[in-house]
Enzyme design. Structure first.
Site: not given
Length: 411
Positions: A71, A188-189, A214, A242, A276, A283-284, A295-296, A382
């Site tokens: 990273y 995408f990190d 992320e 978006d 919901k 929502w999406w 991993h984090d 359930k």
């Protein structure tokens, strides 16, 4: 937002996989994986990964890095890493291809470690390696001569200035090269670190089959108590999606944060005021990538871990609900055989119950010790200590485990 036709046939256009909504991801590593011959280890598991029903495996950063975990990238074109040699990586990619499982590359382009000292005596030049940028590739807020960052700073290292045309041109060339190497999907990190409009540009140019970002910031807490309403948190993730032109999905950190409190006997959290699901999933759903730990948050870092004695309830939820579920390596391979078997069974039920990323959710109960819902028209679930089962005789028990049960409609 999800009125797209989900009977779209396989095609090469961007977003076809998003529209079908049948993906199940495996995160194929943890924080300790670099200590082992990781590419070889994963290659041996490919037949099981494919048989279990995963469509894509997220691999750790496969390039040269200043840190063994990958990273803190340096030479982006060097495919030799702590996880194994270039040859071992290519053997793994070939095996995944043979078994028709896609490889997801971890795209770490928010920051890059320099090779030589430049402006201000900082290591903010990249002499002697491919993409030999100077200080103008580094944001002014992290010691470079570039522009201000278009996102949040990743502290302590040079952050890449994506507003520079030469930087974007080079990154696009590298992403296209990764596609040629055999990576089909992108993760995408640290997506908070630069504007999502650049992610849109990168996806349009490199054409990954599936992308996920992320975008991780803190949920809403009152002191140490998670607030019931997390709408502002999920809205920030949705705004990022978006801004990618809706081309990328995003990890549903909102659902993770709520679910790991709900399973402790607060299942009322799993229904928002509109009835919901309360995360991005509500929502999406077609852009929500759900998960229990990564991993984090889990592994040996454990920054925000899911309660270890409730893991299977977590998977019972995300593998029967809309969104694109992700299974963590540790829960699938480093736990006991029972965990592996239960997850495989839940994945089978997801497929046979024809659940996809846009499936409807009708929540029946959401109180302290009980959550129940009908997903699509073939699955009923359930979770919790509370006693509950569907009243109609058309339902038959498909599987059950500790504090969860799932029914399928009789054919």
């Amino acid at each position: 937002m999800d009125n797209l036709n989900n009977t779209v046939e396989e095609s090469t256009d961007l977003g076809a996989v998003l529209r079908k909504g049948k993906e199940i991801l495996l995160q194929g590593f943890n924080w300790e994986s670099h200590k082992y011959d990781w590419w070889e280890n994963l290659e041996k598991k490919v037949p099981d990964i494919a048989k279990s029903g995963f469509t894509s495996v997220w691999l750790p950063p496969a390039i040269n890095s200043f840190s063994p975990d990958g990273y803190l990238p340096q030479n982006l074109y060097l495919l030799s890493s702590s996880y194994g040699s270039e040859q071992q990586l290519k053997a793994l990619l070939q095996k995944l291809s043979e078994y028709k499982v896609r490889a997801m590359a971890d795209i770490v382009i928010n920051h890059r470690i320099g090779t030589t000292q430049g402006h201000g005596g900082l290591y903010n030049r990249y002499d002697g390696i491919p993409l030999a940028w100077d200080e103008h590739a580094v944001t002014s807020c992290t010691g470079g001569l570039g522009n201000q960052s278009t996102g949040d700073n990743f502290h302590g290292v040079p952050n890449i200035d994506h507003s520079q045309h030469f930087v974007r041109k080079d990154i696009i060339g590298w992403l296209q090269w990764l596609r040629c190497v055999g990576f089909q999907d992108f993760r995408f990190d640290f997506a908070r670190g630069y504007s999502a409009k650049y992610v849109k540009e990168y996806i349009e140019a490199a054409k990954p089959i599936f992308s996920v970002g992320e975008y991780w910031d803190s949920c809403n807490y009152s002191g140490s108590v998670l607030e019931y309403n997390q709408d502002s948190h999920r809205q920030r993730i949705i705004n990022w999606i978006d801004a990618t032109g809706q081309l990328s999905s995003a990890f549903d950190f909102t659902t993770k944060g709520i679910l790991q409190e709900a399973v402790k006997g607060q299942f009322w959290r799993l229904r928002d005021p509109q009835g919901k699901p309360p995360g991005v999933m509500g929502w999406w759903p077609s852009r929500a990538v759900t998960f229990i730990d990564n991993h984090d948050t889990g592994s040996t870092q454990a920054h925000w871990p899911f309660p270890s004695n409730h893991i299977m309830e977590g998977y019972a939820y995300i593998l029967t609900h809309p969104g694109t579920p992700t299974v963590f390596y540790d829960h699938f391979y480093d736990g006991n055989d029972s965990g592996h078997e239960q997850i495989v069974k839940l994945m089978e039920i997801r497929r046979s119950g024809e659940i996809h990323s846009r499936s409807s959710v009708r929540i029946l109960e959401a109180k302290d010790n009980l959550y129940s819902a009908v997903i699509g028209d073939k699955i009923c679930i359930k979770i919790g200590d509370g006693s509950w089962s569907p009243s109609d005789r058309e339902w038959t028990l498909a599987t059950s485990g500790q504090r969860y049960a799932i029914w399928q409609k009789k054919q």
